[in-house]
Design a protein around this motif. Structure first.
Motif, mmCIF file in Angstrom:
data_model
loop_
_atom_site.group_PDB
_atom_site.id
_atom_site.type_symbol
_atom_site.label_atom_id
_atom_site.label_comp_id
_atom_site.label_asym_id
_atom_site.label_seq_id
_atom_site.Cartn_x
_atom_site.Cartn_y
_atom_site.Cartn_z
ATOM 1 N N MET A 162 0.825 -1.200 0.000
ATOM 2 C CA MET A 162 0.000 0.000 0.000
ATOM 3 C C MET A 162 0.865 1.258 0.000
ATOM 4 N N GLU A 163 1.935 1.230 0.795
ATOM 5 C CA GLU A 163 2.834 2.379 0.867
ATOM 6 C C GLU A 163 3.479 2.658 -0.488
ATOM 7 N N ALA A 164 3.883 1.585 -1.188
ATOM 8 C CA ALA A 164 4.500 1.752 -2.501
ATOM 9 C C ALA A 164 3.520 2.369 -3.496
ATOM 10 N N LEU A 165 2.277 1.905 -3.467
ATOM 11 C CA LEU A 165 1.271 2.419 -4.389
ATOM 12 C C LEU A 165 0.919 3.870 -4.070
ATOM 13 N N ASP A 203 1.355 9.467 -5.753
ATOM 14 C CA ASP A 203 1.728 10.831 -5.361
ATOM 15 C C ASP A 203 2.809 11.384 -6.283
ATOM 16 N N GLU A 204 3.823 10.575 -6.539
ATOM 17 C CA GLU A 204 4.941 11.035 -7.377
ATOM 18 C C GLU A 204 4.518 11.234 -8.826
ATOM 19 N N SER A 205 3.656 10.362 -9.327
ATOM 20 C CA SER A 205 3.258 10.422 -10.736
ATOM 21 C C SER A 205 2.374 11.631 -11.042
ATOM 22 N N GLU A 206 1.603 12.075 -10.036
ATOM 23 C CA GLU A 206 0.674 13.197 -10.180
ATOM 24 C C GLU A 206 -0.423 12.938 -11.205
ATOM 25 N N VAL A 207 -0.710 11.674 -11.487
ATOM 26 C CA VAL A 207 -1.795 11.350 -12.409
ATOM 27 C C VAL A 207 -3.134 11.496 -11.700
ATOM 28 N N TRP A 208 -4.178 11.750 -12.463
ATOM 29 C CA TRP A 208 -5.524 11.701 -11.922
ATOM 30 C C TRP A 208 -5.872 10.238 -11.700
ATOM 31 N N PHE A 209 -6.564 9.945 -10.593
ATOM 32 C CA PHE A 209 -6.871 8.539 -10.308
ATOM 33 C C PHE A 209 -8.131 8.409 -9.468
ATOM 34 N N TRP A 249 -2.148 12.425 4.908
ATOM 35 C CA TRP A 249 -1.457 13.385 4.056
ATOM 36 C C TRP A 249 -1.695 13.094 2.579
ATOM 37 N N PHE A 250 -1.842 11.800 2.244
ATOM 38 C CA PHE A 250 -2.011 11.420 0.843
ATOM 39 C C PHE A 250 -3.350 11.923 0.311
ATOM 40 N N GLU A 251 -4.412 11.662 1.062
ATOM 41 C CA GLU A 251 -5.731 12.101 0.604
ATOM 42 C C GLU A 251 -5.824 13.619 0.569
ATOM 43 N N ASP A 252 -5.168 14.296 1.514
ATOM 44 C CA ASP A 252 -5.170 15.756 1.522
ATOM 45 C C ASP A 252 -4.413 16.311 0.318
ATOM 46 N N ARG A 253 -3.248 15.726 0.042
ATOM 47 C CA ARG A 253 -2.391 16.251 -1.021
ATOM 48 C C ARG A 253 -2.938 15.941 -2.418
ATOM 49 N N THR A 254 -3.670 14.845 -2.548
ATOM 50 C CA THR A 254 -4.182 14.466 -3.868
ATOM 51 C C THR A 254 -5.685 14.742 -4.009
ATOM 52 N N THR A 287 5.247 -9.322 -3.698
ATOM 53 C CA THR A 287 6.076 -8.374 -4.443
ATOM 54 C C THR A 287 5.715 -6.931 -4.098
ATOM 55 N N VAL A 288 6.728 -6.112 -3.957
ATOM 56 C CA VAL A 288 6.517 -4.676 -3.712
ATOM 57 C C VAL A 288 7.046 -3.915 -4.925
ATOM 58 N N PRO A 289 6.182 -3.233 -5.663
ATOM 59 C CA PRO A 289 6.629 -2.512 -6.855
ATOM 60 C C PRO A 289 7.650 -1.435 -6.509
ATOM 61 N N LYS A 290 8.594 -1.216 -7.415
ATOM 62 C CA LYS A 290 9.569 -0.149 -7.219
ATOM 63 C C LYS A 290 8.910 1.190 -7.510
ATOM 64 N N LEU A 291 9.097 2.134 -6.616
ATOM 65 C CA LEU A 291 8.406 3.423 -6.665
ATOM 66 C C LEU A 291 8.559 4.118 -8.014
ATOM 67 N N THR A 292 9.793 4.340 -8.441
ATOM 68 C CA THR A 292 10.033 5.101 -9.668
ATOM 69 C C THR A 292 9.456 4.398 -10.886
ATOM 70 N N GLU A 293 9.628 3.070 -10.961
ATOM 71 C CA GLU A 293 9.125 2.307 -12.107
ATOM 72 C C GLU A 293 7.605 2.322 -12.152
ATOM 73 N N LEU A 294 6.971 2.174 -10.991
ATOM 74 C CA LEU A 294 5.513 2.176 -10.954
ATOM 75 C C LEU A 294 4.963 3.545 -11.325
ATOM 76 N N ALA A 295 5.571 4.596 -10.820
ATOM 77 C CA ALA A 295 5.128 5.947 -11.157
ATOM 78 C C ALA A 295 5.232 6.188 -12.661
#
Length: 249
Positions: free
Chosen positions: A71-74, A79-85, A111-116, A192-200
């Motif tokens: 969940m943390e990785a997602l 957050d990093e990708s800044e895509v609409w979701f 913080w995530f829900e507030d920032r996005t 498996t935990v996705p890599k942050l940069t690759e997933l973004a």
């Protein structure tokens, strides 16, 4: 072990040769589950997005529970990708919590829900998934590759982002990624935990542009819808099944 193996073989033979499955239940138990958020509210939020195919829908079905680390990785990737979701999160079902996890796996940081808040909609419980997929702004679907979820995505013509986790998910993903070219493999596996940069990066590339996979998904979505019309393949197959069962019984 021998008795168990024999029992499993017998069950397999029975399933293969049977014409159906009868389940001991009653209508009130199996009634449709009401979504926790109305379709109008979701559609209203999606309408605020001006660009077509620019929103990622995220959901992992009714039985898959991501671990806290996953969940943390997602969360960080979104957050990093800044895509609409739009992200459907549910509370874990009793008996299916993963290794050492607790109910807090269904939570995301405040913080995530507030920032996005402007670009993301997080909701919990059952959701109008088909209505979401068919909205003009939704371009991709991050999925566990359960068959029903994938079919809903295919019929809606959205690009599938595949994270097969267990059981039939792996075969389903291979079919969609390798053979049909409708999906992009993100990662796979229960722990498996996705890599942050690759997933973004995958999230960003899955919307706002027409990749070969997205073009194929949109085209097959049109074919899928036509197949259910009278005189088309799915309609013909259903009629044939009804006639076959009627003639037998």
């Amino acid at each position: 072990m021998m008795k168990l193996s024999t029992s499993i073989r017998c069950m397999h033979v029975a399933n293969v040769t049977s014409r159906g499955v009868i389940v001991n239940t009653f209508p009130e138990l199996d009634g449709e589950k009401s979504p926790k958020i109305s379709a109008d509210k979701v559609i209203g939020w999606l309408d605020m997005c001006k660009e077509d195919n620019s929103v990622v829908s995220v959901g992992f079905g009714s039985q898959i529970n991501l671990t806290g680390t996953q969940m943390e990785a997602l969360v960080n990737a979104l957050d990093e990708s800044e895509v609409w979701f739009v992200w459907a999160i549910k509370k874990p079902m009793k008996g299916v919590l993963q290794m050492g996890e607790t109910d807090d796996t269904s939570m995301v940081p405040t913080w995530f829900e507030d920032r996005t808040a402007r670009t993301g909609l997080v909701f919990r419980g059952w959701v109008p998934q088909v209505a979401i997929f068919r909205h003009r702004t939704v371009g991709s679907y991050f999925t566990h590759c359960g068959w029903n979820s994938m079919l809903e995505g295919i019929f809606s013509g959205v690009l599938l982002l595949a994270w097969p986790i267990q059981a039939d998910h792996f075969n389903n993903a291979r079919l969609m990624v390798d053979k049909l070219g409708l999906a992009v493999q993100v990662c796979e596996g229960l722990s498996t935990v996705p890599k942050l940069t690759e997933l973004a990066k995958v999230l960003v590339e899955s919307v706002g542009q027409t990749s070969p996979e997205m073009a194929h998904a949109m085209e097959l979505g049109k074919v899928a819808l036509k197949s259910t019309s009278p005189g088309r393949s799915s309609h013909i197959a259903l009629d044939a099944l009804v006639k076959d069962l009627s003639s037998t019984y």
